[in-house]
Design a protein around this motif. Structure first.
Motif, PDB file in Angstrom:
ATOM      1  N   ARG A   1      52.099  44.371  46.570  1.00  0.00           N
ATOM      2  CA  ARG A   1      51.954  43.886  45.193  1.00  0.00           C
ATOM      3  C   ARG A   1      50.504  44.044  44.761  1.00  0.00           C
ATOM      4  O   ARG A   1      49.614  44.288  45.580  1.00  0.00           O
ATOM      5  N   PHE A   2      50.286  43.884  43.466  1.00  0.00           N
ATOM      6  CA  PHE A   2      48.944  43.951  42.900  1.00  0.00           C
ATOM      7  C   PHE A   2      48.537  42.534  42.499  1.00  0.00           C
ATOM      8  O   PHE A   2      49.317  41.779  41.904  1.00  0.00           O
ATOM      9  N   VAL A   3      47.300  42.195  42.831  1.00  0.00           N
ATOM     10  CA  VAL A   3      46.773  40.871  42.535  1.00  0.00           C
ATOM     11  C   VAL A   3      45.424  41.023  41.840  1.00  0.00           C
ATOM     12  O   VAL A   3      44.802  42.094  41.846  1.00  0.00           O
ATOM     13  N   SER A   4      44.981  39.937  41.243  1.00  0.00           N
ATOM     14  CA  SER A   4      43.648  39.844  40.649  1.00  0.00           C
ATOM     15  C   SER A   4      42.861  38.785  41.403  1.00  0.00           C
ATOM     16  O   SER A   4      43.414  37.749  41.801  1.00  0.00           O
ATOM     17  N   ILE A   5      41.581  39.025  41.588  1.00  0.00           N
ATOM     18  CA  ILE A   5      40.683  38.119  42.306  1.00  0.00           C
ATOM     19  C   ILE A   5      39.638  37.606  41.329  1.00  0.00           C
ATOM     20  O   ILE A   5      38.907  38.403  40.723  1.00  0.00           O
ATOM     21  N   VAL A   6      39.578  36.283  41.176  1.00  0.00           N
ATOM     22  CA  VAL A   6      38.665  35.651  40.230  1.00  0.00           C
ATOM     23  C   VAL A   6      37.881  34.578  40.970  1.00  0.00           C
ATOM     24  O   VAL A   6      38.466  33.743  41.670  1.00  0.00           O
TER      25      VAL A   6
ATOM     26  N   HIS B   1      32.040  34.386  38.199  1.00  0.00           N
ATOM     27  CA  HIS B   1      31.107  35.115  39.051  1.00  0.00           C
ATOM     28  C   HIS B   1      31.672  36.455  39.518  1.00  0.00           C
ATOM     29  O   HIS B   1      30.904  37.306  39.977  1.00  0.00           O
ATOM     30  N   TYR B   2      32.986  36.629  39.429  1.00  0.00           N
ATOM     31  CA  TYR B   2      33.583  37.905  39.830  1.00  0.00           C
ATOM     32  C   TYR B   2      35.001  37.966  39.285  1.00  0.00           C
ATOM     33  O   TYR B   2      35.712  36.949  39.235  1.00  0.00           O
ATOM     34  N   PHE B   3      35.402  39.174  38.858  1.00  0.00           N
ATOM     35  CA  PHE B   3      36.752  39.378  38.322  1.00  0.00           C
ATOM     36  C   PHE B   3      37.147  40.823  38.619  1.00  0.00           C
ATOM     37  O   PHE B   3      36.500  41.760  38.151  1.00  0.00           O
ATOM     38  N   ALA B   4      38.207  40.994  39.404  1.00  0.00           N
ATOM     39  CA  ALA B   4      38.743  42.321  39.722  1.00  0.00           C
ATOM     40  C   ALA B   4      40.256  42.262  39.617  1.00  0.00           C
ATOM     41  O   ALA B   4      40.887  41.304  40.088  1.00  0.00           O
ATOM     42  N   ALA B   5      40.835  43.261  38.978  1.00  0.00           N
ATOM     43  CA  ALA B   5      42.286  43.333  38.781  1.00  0.00           C
ATOM     44  C   ALA B   5      42.843  44.560  39.496  1.00  0.00           C
ATOM     45  O   ALA B   5      42.109  45.468  39.905  1.00  0.00           O
ATOM     46  N   ASN B   6      44.179  44.563  39.663  1.00  0.00           N
ATOM     47  CA  ASN B   6      44.900  45.686  40.281  1.00  0.00           C
ATOM     48  C   ASN B   6      44.427  45.943  41.716  1.00  0.00           C
ATOM     49  O   ASN B   6      44.161  47.076  42.125  1.00  0.00           O
TER      50      ASN B   6
ATOM     51  N   PRO C   1      39.804  49.822  46.437  1.00  0.00           N
ATOM     52  CA  PRO C   1      40.487  51.109  46.226  1.00  0.00           C
ATOM     53  C   PRO C   1      40.348  51.592  44.787  1.00  0.00           C
ATOM     54  O   PRO C   1      39.878  50.878  43.897  1.00  0.00           O
ATOM     55  N   GLU C   2      40.786  52.818  44.579  1.00  0.00           N
ATOM     56  CA  GLU C   2      40.623  53.426  43.251  1.00  0.00           C
ATOM     57  C   GLU C   2      41.468  52.737  42.189  1.00  0.00           C
ATOM     58  O   GLU C   2      41.120  52.773  41.006  1.00  0.00           O
ATOM     59  N   THR C   3      42.583  52.137  42.591  1.00  0.00           N
ATOM     60  CA  THR C   3      43.438  51.480  41.594  1.00  0.00           C
ATOM     61  C   THR C   3      42.817  50.205  41.039  1.00  0.00           C
ATOM     62  O   THR C   3      43.193  49.756  39.958  1.00  0.00           O
ATOM     63  N   ALA C   4      41.891  49.604  41.759  1.00  0.00           N
ATOM     64  CA  ALA C   4      41.293  48.335  41.322  1.00  0.00           C
ATOM     65  C   ALA C   4      40.343  48.576  40.158  1.00  0.00           C
ATOM     66  O   ALA C   4      39.698  49.622  40.048  1.00  0.00           O
ATOM     67  N   HIS C   5      40.271  47.584  39.296  1.00  0.00           N
ATOM     68  CA  HIS C   5      39.401  47.648  38.110  1.00  0.00           C
ATOM     69  C   HIS C   5      38.546  46.381  38.085  1.00  0.00           C
ATOM     70  O   HIS C   5      39.075  45.262  37.996  1.00  0.00           O
ATOM     71  N   VAL C   6      37.224  46.538  38.180  1.00  0.00           N
ATOM     72  CA  VAL C   6      36.298  45.410  38.208  1.00  0.00           C
ATOM     73  C   VAL C   6      35.875  45.095  36.783  1.00  0.00           C
ATOM     74  O   VAL C   6      35.215  45.902  36.122  1.00  0.00           O
ATOM     75  N   LEU C   7      36.267  43.928  36.309  1.00  0.00           N
ATOM     76  CA  LEU C   7      35.895  43.499  34.961  1.00  0.00           C
ATOM     77  C   LEU C   7      34.570  42.753  34.949  1.00  0.00           C
ATOM     78  O   LEU C   7      33.856  42.781  33.945  1.00  0.00           O
ATOM     79  N   ARG C   8      34.250  42.086  36.029  1.00  0.00           N
ATOM     80  CA  ARG C   8      33.009  41.320  36.110  1.00  0.00           C
ATOM     81  C   ARG C   8      32.383  41.565  37.485  1.00  0.00           C
ATOM     82  O   ARG C   8      32.927  41.149  38.500  1.00  0.00           O
TER      83      ARG C   8
ATOM     84  N   ALA D   1      46.036  49.961  30.877  1.00  0.00           N
ATOM     85  CA  ALA D   1      44.751  49.933  30.171  1.00  0.00           C
ATOM     86  C   ALA D   1      44.792  48.942  29.002  1.00  0.00           C
ATOM     87  O   ALA D   1      43.808  48.237  28.747  1.00  0.00           O
ATOM     88  N   ARG D   2      45.914  48.876  28.287  1.00  0.00           N
ATOM     89  CA  ARG D   2      46.006  47.950  27.160  1.00  0.00           C
ATOM     90  C   ARG D   2      45.964  46.497  27.627  1.00  0.00           C
ATOM     91  O   ARG D   2      45.351  45.643  26.980  1.00  0.00           O
ATOM     92  N   ASP D   3      46.615  46.226  28.734  1.00  0.00           N
ATOM     93  CA  ASP D   3      46.598  44.853  29.251  1.00  0.00           C
ATOM     94  C   ASP D   3      45.202  44.456  29.728  1.00  0.00           C
ATOM     95  O   ASP D   3      44.789  43.300  29.578  1.00  0.00           O
ATOM     96  N   LEU D   4      44.466  45.393  30.288  1.00  0.00           N
ATOM     97  CA  LEU D   4      43.120  45.089  30.756  1.00  0.00           C
ATOM     98  C   LEU D   4      42.167  44.834  29.603  1.00  0.00           C
ATOM     99  O   LEU D   4      41.230  44.042  29.725  1.00  0.00           O
ATOM    100  N   GLU D   5      42.388  45.480  28.474  1.00  0.00           N
ATOM    101  CA  GLU D   5      41.521  45.258  27.317  1.00  0.00           C
ATOM    102  C   GLU D   5      41.680  43.856  26.751  1.00  0.00           C
ATOM    103  O   GLU D   5      40.736  43.309  26.175  1.00  0.00           O
ATOM    104  N   LYS D   6      42.855  43.261  26.918  1.00  0.00           N
ATOM    105  CA  LYS D   6      43.082  41.921  26.383  1.00  0.00           C
ATOM    106  C   LYS D   6      42.418  40.830  27.227  1.00  0.00           C
ATOM    107  O   LYS D   6      42.236  39.717  26.751  1.00  0.00           O
TER     108      LYS D   6
END
Length: 464
Positions: free
Chosen positions: A305-310, A329-334, A350-357, A388-393
């Motif tokens: 599964r995919f999780v987000s770490i905050v 202090h940290y936010f990463a999704a996927n 991994p490449e699928t992860a997206h670091v927002l913070r 991508a649309r969900d990450l922008e929100k």
């Protein structure tokens, strides 16, 4: 003759004989000592047979090659981690080899006192008869598993209209799948070989071991976690030992309700900075937490599964309102995880992860109370990857007043794991804030003294 024996005994007792030698080694050392120091010639009452033996030895020994010293006994081998059962040997094992004893002390004592016989072939009639009964029970459960699989396939082939609608059909299949997983657990729960492999640390591949190197050996789950029985045993072990400690720290430090109103973690989260394993609620040095940590997110249900770490700090002082705010202090999704791949290194996602913070080093201003750093693991909607649309929100986490509850509502996520540690002002905090470009290292916070009530003179007539 008695005088001769007394003279030999006197010379023999005052020789530097090494302790721990056998009788043969003592005799050889005695002969060598007489050759070197001439005890045989100085003793007038030595037996003639002893003199002849010394003469023969002197003749055979060449002057170029001096006689070699007798072989000393070999050093004792290191304790076996599978068979040490006393505290002294356990400490010696850790001190000499750095290894931890395997399994329980009762199991190691049994292995030490019994020959090396395979567990399945132990010559105990009661044990073998019990295994026959358990094997018969397992075969019965396997037949029930096959029957349940046929029923599931039959329901899947029926149209949704005949089942009462798509929602009813889906709910029925979910219940049947749950019952099928329970049958798989019941088939192996009484197998002594399965319990032995889990308790003795046998069977895991290197990728399934605990990625936190500094973690204790008893925190490592063993066995093939692709099988339901090993996931069930690992989940039960965590819920009996380490989960109550985590929940006690969460409630004691008021993470509930300060950050979230409710927490029911179903996955074990372990956190480490370098080789330093952090216990829940432990104080961490600011210089150590300046770098990105490593996580171990162990889930106990099948599938990836995919999780987000905050990582959230709810104790940021707000001087204007005289209260506290929250900071991300940290936010990463996927971030992908699975039961057999729990390791997450935040510096090598991994490449699928997206670091927002990106990682903001934890810090506390001088004079402020300790800050709680809470790491949440949020399972994304249906465990799917966010587009991508969900990450922008989603909020990027740079705002001063960060609210994780609104972030979870936008993601349609739920909390499956949590970990926390604390930080306070120390001698390295100023350097950490300077390197991270954070202002306020030269400011010391002090508590405002409460204002005294105005003095009111009392009427003296009331005391008359």
């Amino acid at each position: 003759m008695r005088g001769e024996n007394k003279t030999l005994a006197k010379d023999f007792n005052f020789m530097p004989i090494r302790v721990g030698l056998t009788t043969g080694q003592r005799i050889a050392f005695f002969l060598y000592y007489t050759l070197q120091h001439g005890i045989a010639s100085s003793a007038p009452h030595v037996d003639e047979r002893m003199s002849m033996t010394n003469t023969a030895v002197k003749t055979e020994a060449s002057p170029e090659t001096p006689p070699s010293t007798p072989d000393l006994p070999l050093p004792a081998p290191s304790p076996d981690p599978n068979k040490v059962f006393t505290p002294r040997l356990e400490r010696k094992l850790v001190r000499e080899t750095g290894q931890q004893p395997v399994g329980s002390r009762r199991r190691r004592a049994a292995l030490h006192s019994t020959p090396n016989i395979p567990f399945e072939q132990l010559p105990y009639q009661c044990f073998q008869e019990a295994r026959k009964l358990l094997q018969a029970n397992r075969e019965e459960k396997l037949k029930q598993i096959e029957e349940e699989r046929r029923r599931i396939a039959k329901v899947q082939a029926i149209p949704a209209v005949q089942c009462g609608g798509e929602y009813v059909k889906k709910g029925r299949l979910v219940r049947m799948q749950k019952y099928l997983e329970e049958l798989k657990i019941w088939a192996d729960i009484n197998d002594p070989v399965v319990k032995k492999r889990f308790e003795d640390g046998e069977g895991p591949s290197p990728a399934q071991r605990c990625p936190v190197a500094a973690c204790n050996a008893d925190c490592q789950y063993t066995g093939d976690l692709n099988r339901p029985i090993y996931r069930y045993l690992a989940d039960r072990q965590w819920r009996q030992h380490r989960r109550p400690i985590l929940m006690q720290r969460i409630n004691q430090m008021h993470v509930v309700p300060d950050v979230l109103s409710y927490l029911d973690p179903s996955a074990e989260v372990k956190l480490a900075f370098g080789r330093r394993y952090v216990q829940p609620g432990e104080f961490v040095d600011s210089q150590l937490s300046e770098n990105l940590p490593r996580l171990s997110i162990q889930v106990f249900d099948k599938g990836s599964r995919f999780v987000s770490i905050v990582v959230v700090n709810p104790d940021v002082p707000d001087l204007e309102t005289d209260s506290f705010d929250s900071r991300c202090h940290y936010f990463a999704a996927n971030v992908p995880i699975s039961p057999t791949a729990p390791s997450v290194t935040l510096s090598k996602l991994p490449e699928t992860a997206h670091v927002l913070r990106p990682w903001l080093p934890p810090h506390a201003q001088k004079g402020s109370p300790y800050h709680r750093l809470v790491a949440f693991v949020l399972e994304q909607k249906d465990g799917q990857e966010l587009g991508a649309r969900d990450l922008e929100k989603l909020p990027d986490g740079h705002s001063r007043q960060y609210n994780i509850r609104s972030c979870m509502d936008k993601m349609h996520a739920r909390t499956i794991g949590v970990h926390l540690f604390r930080t306070v002002w120390d001698e390295g905090t100023a350097g950490v804030m300077q390197r991270a470009g954070i202002e306020g290292a030269d400011i010391e916070l002090k508590r405002r003294k409460p204002e005294k009530l105005p003095y009111k003179k009392k009427n003296p007539e009331r005391y008359r």
